[in-house]
Design an enzyme around this catalytic site. Structure first.
Site, PDB file in Angstrom:
ATOM      1  N   GLY A 239       0.485  -1.196  -0.137  1.00  0.00           N
ATOM      2  CA  GLY A 239      -0.096   0.143  -0.119  1.00  0.00           C
ATOM      3  C   GLY A 239       0.665   1.517  -0.041  1.00  0.00           C
ATOM      4  N   GLU A 273       4.399  -5.624   1.654  1.00  0.00           N
ATOM      5  CA  GLU A 273       4.529  -6.412   0.665  1.00  0.00           C
ATOM      6  C   GLU A 273       3.813  -5.669  -0.393  1.00  0.00           C
ATOM      7  OE1 GLU A 273       1.855 -10.161   2.313  1.00  0.00           O
ATOM      8  OE2 GLU A 273       0.722  -8.824   0.984  1.00  0.00           O
ATOM      9  N   PRO A 274       4.630  -4.330  -0.691  1.00  0.00           N
ATOM     10  CA  PRO A 274       4.907  -3.371  -1.682  1.00  0.00           C
ATOM     11  C   PRO A 274       4.330  -3.600  -3.016  1.00  0.00           C
ATOM     12  CG  PRO A 274       6.689  -3.401  -0.701  1.00  0.00           C
ATOM     13  CD  PRO A 274       6.918  -4.687  -0.257  1.00  0.00           C
ATOM     14  N   GLY A 275       3.922  -3.334  -3.399  1.00  0.00           N
ATOM     15  CA  GLY A 275       3.669  -3.469  -4.936  1.00  0.00           C
ATOM     16  C   GLY A 275       4.166  -2.115  -5.410  1.00  0.00           C
ATOM     17  N   ARG A 312      -7.125   2.852 -15.388  1.00  0.00           N
ATOM     18  CA  ARG A 312      -6.590   3.339 -14.072  1.00  0.00           C
ATOM     19  C   ARG A 312      -7.406   4.291 -14.095  1.00  0.00           C
ATOM     20  NH1 ARG A 312      -2.527   5.080 -10.870  1.00  0.00           N
ATOM     21  NH2 ARG A 312      -3.415   3.896  -8.847  1.00  0.00           N
ATOM     22  N   CYS A 344     -15.374   4.190 -27.871  1.00  0.00           N
ATOM     23  CA  CYS A 344     -16.817   4.979 -27.687  1.00  0.00           C
ATOM     24  C   CYS A 344     -16.918   4.770 -26.655  1.00  0.00           C
ATOM     25  CB  CYS A 344     -17.089   4.173 -28.838  1.00  0.00           C
ATOM     26  SG  CYS A 344     -19.054   5.590 -29.283  1.00  0.00           S
ATOM     27  N   GLU A 345     -16.756   5.514 -25.671  1.00  0.00           N
ATOM     28  CA  GLU A 345     -16.677   5.469 -24.514  1.00  0.00           C
ATOM     29  C   GLU A 345     -16.706   6.282 -23.980  1.00  0.00           C
ATOM     30  OE1 GLU A 345     -17.052   1.991 -21.746  1.00  0.00           O
ATOM     31  OE2 GLU A 345     -17.075   0.725 -22.996  1.00  0.00           O
ATOM     32  N   TYR A 373       0.289  -1.309 -12.079  1.00  0.00           N
ATOM     33  CA  TYR A 373      -0.873  -1.290 -12.618  1.00  0.00           C
ATOM     34  C   TYR A 373      -1.372  -0.979 -13.747  1.00  0.00           C
ATOM     35  CZ  TYR A 373      -1.125  -2.915  -8.100  1.00  0.00           C
ATOM     36  OH  TYR A 373      -0.583  -3.200  -6.313  1.00  0.00           O
TER      37      TYR A 373
END
Ligand code: LLP
Length: 414
Positions: A239, A273-275, A312, A344-345, A373
């Site tokens: 985190g 446990e960092p990502g 994201r 197209c959104e 991510y």
């Protein structure tokens, strides 16, 4: 909480900003490998690992593979001596092949296929499984596996950059705190080797060190209740945040580490446990401008990467810095730009009303903090192939994931 000054001027700054990347080099890479292109710099990954190790010299550091599971990234972090924390059988296999000496699988509602694959591999090498529900123990024992386990507790403390990434208080994740003791007893009676406790509050904690402290205190309380079980390790999850805005201060890692040490009142090894922290600022996404459309409201800049390349902004309204890499960008006027992908959104908007050096068709743009991510969450929606990934190490660069093609997508049809 008193802040310890963060040294951003050293050889290994607390954050690498988008403006720190060499525009000329990024232009060369896009010229050679085309766009959209993810770029990941392994030197920066190593620097991030070094800062973490210096801040947490005694802790077990397991890399959360989900942030970026590209092979050179995994090999780099395995070489740095980190362990791997995996969220699926696929990640376990990748981390095993990359050479991590310790592997932990955090089983969240684990599909049978994942349990089969992981227990097969656990017959060959040591794997620790973090269990977040009592019946996962039964399902593992049914497969003849009663090896090393951590119990995942729900700490009822959530934190993070967006409500969608705060797991700590969500009943989905972990065993309710008041039931952890009985599940620990069950685990041992069933013959498991109960070695650790785990909890995770959420992702992207930057200045909310109070929440982090509350999490560590809560985990310590739960661990204290398990004193009879003689745990080796207590992991407080990942985190650790990375600033998304150019002017936002970086995470004060020394203070975070000190806060953690003070709040960690357990006779067991601390685990983290960092990502994101290891990889976010080691990556950028390069995208080319296809269309420039002046409108009364804004200048719409159509680019070749959208929500399928980088999910994201669409999913979490995440802010990613943008930079024009045009050679004469600094000579152009600044316009308010809305940068949109080819889907197209209206969610396919990477940035809205963002100041940008007046874009022209063919310009290359860099999108910051794309190392975590980014590629991992890319999809093939609209039958759009995923970008290529280029790894950098010093002067060397190579494509570590080739660009997907339409034939790759149709190959699975039958
Ligand atoms: N450990 C566990 C059990 C986790 O679930 C996670 C992330 C981590 C560690 C690593 O968290 P980190 O240090 O990277 O914050 N896709 C979202 C982030 C989701 C994180 C999910 N769990 C995003 O792009 O912001």
């Amino acid at each position: 909480m008193a802040g310890v000054a963060v040294d951003t001027t050293s050889e290994n700054p607390a954050v690498r900003r988008l403006s720190d990347w060499s525009a000329a080099r990024l232009r060369d890479l896009a010229g050679e490998y085309e766009s959209p292109l993810y770029v990941v710099d392994l030197e920066r990954v190593r620097e991030n690992a070094t800062r973490l190790r210096e801040a947490f010299p005694d802790a077990a550091i397991d890399y959360a593979v989900k942030a970026n599971a590209r092979k050179p990234v995994l090999e780099t972090l395995a070489d740095e001596g980190l362990g791997a924390e995996c969220a699926s059988a696929g990640e376990v296999v990748r981390a095993h092949e990359a050479g991590f000496s310790t592997l932990r699988y955090t089983a969240v509602n684990p599909p049978a296929r994942d349990l089969d694959r992981v227990t097969d591999l656990a017959a060959e090498r040591e794997i620790t499984i973090t269990v977040g529900a009592r019946d996962t123990l039964t399902r593992l024992a049914d497969r003849g596996w009663t090896g090393r386990v951590y119990l995942r507790a729900n700490p009822a403390v959530g934190a993070g950059h967006h409500e969608k990434v705060r797991t700590g208080g969500d009943p989905t994740f972990g065993i309710p705190a008041d039931r952890v003791g009985e599940v620990a007893t069950d685990a041992e009676e069933m013959g498991f080797d109960l070695v650790g406790l785990h909890a995770h509050a959420g992702s992207g904690i930057l200045d909310d060190l109070g929440r982090h402290e509350a999490l560590v205190e809560r985990v310590s309380e739960i661990a204290t209740e398990l004193a009879d079980h003689d745990l080796d390790a207590v992991s407080i999850g990942g985190g650790f945040g990375v600033p998304s805005h150019e002017t936002e201060p970086p995470l004060d890692l020394p203070t975070l580490a000190e806060t953690t040490r003070e709040a960690f009142a357990v006779d067991a090894r601390l685990g983290i446990e960092p990502g994101r922290y290891l990889v976010a600022d080691a990556g950028v996404l390069l995208t080319r401008v296809n269309t420039v459309k002046p409108t009364p409201e804004t200048t719409v800049v159509g680019v070749d990467a959208g929500m399928t390349a980088l999910a994201r902004p669409a999913l979490y309204d995440a802010f990613h810095e943008l930079r024009s890499l045009a050679g004469d960008a600094s000579d152009r006027e600044t316009v308010a730009a809305t940068v949109a992908g080819p889907v197209c959104e209206s969610t396919d908007t990477l940035a809205r009303d963002r100041p940008l050096s007046a874009p022209e068709r063919g310009d290359l743009l860099a999108i910051g903090n794309a190392g975590a991510y980014g590629y991992e969450m890319a999809s093939t929606y609209n039958s759009r192939p995923r970008p290529a990934v280029c790894a950098l190490d010093g002067d060397a660069s190579w494509v570590c994931v080739r660009r997907e093609t339409v034939s790759d997508l149709t190959r699975l049809d039958q």
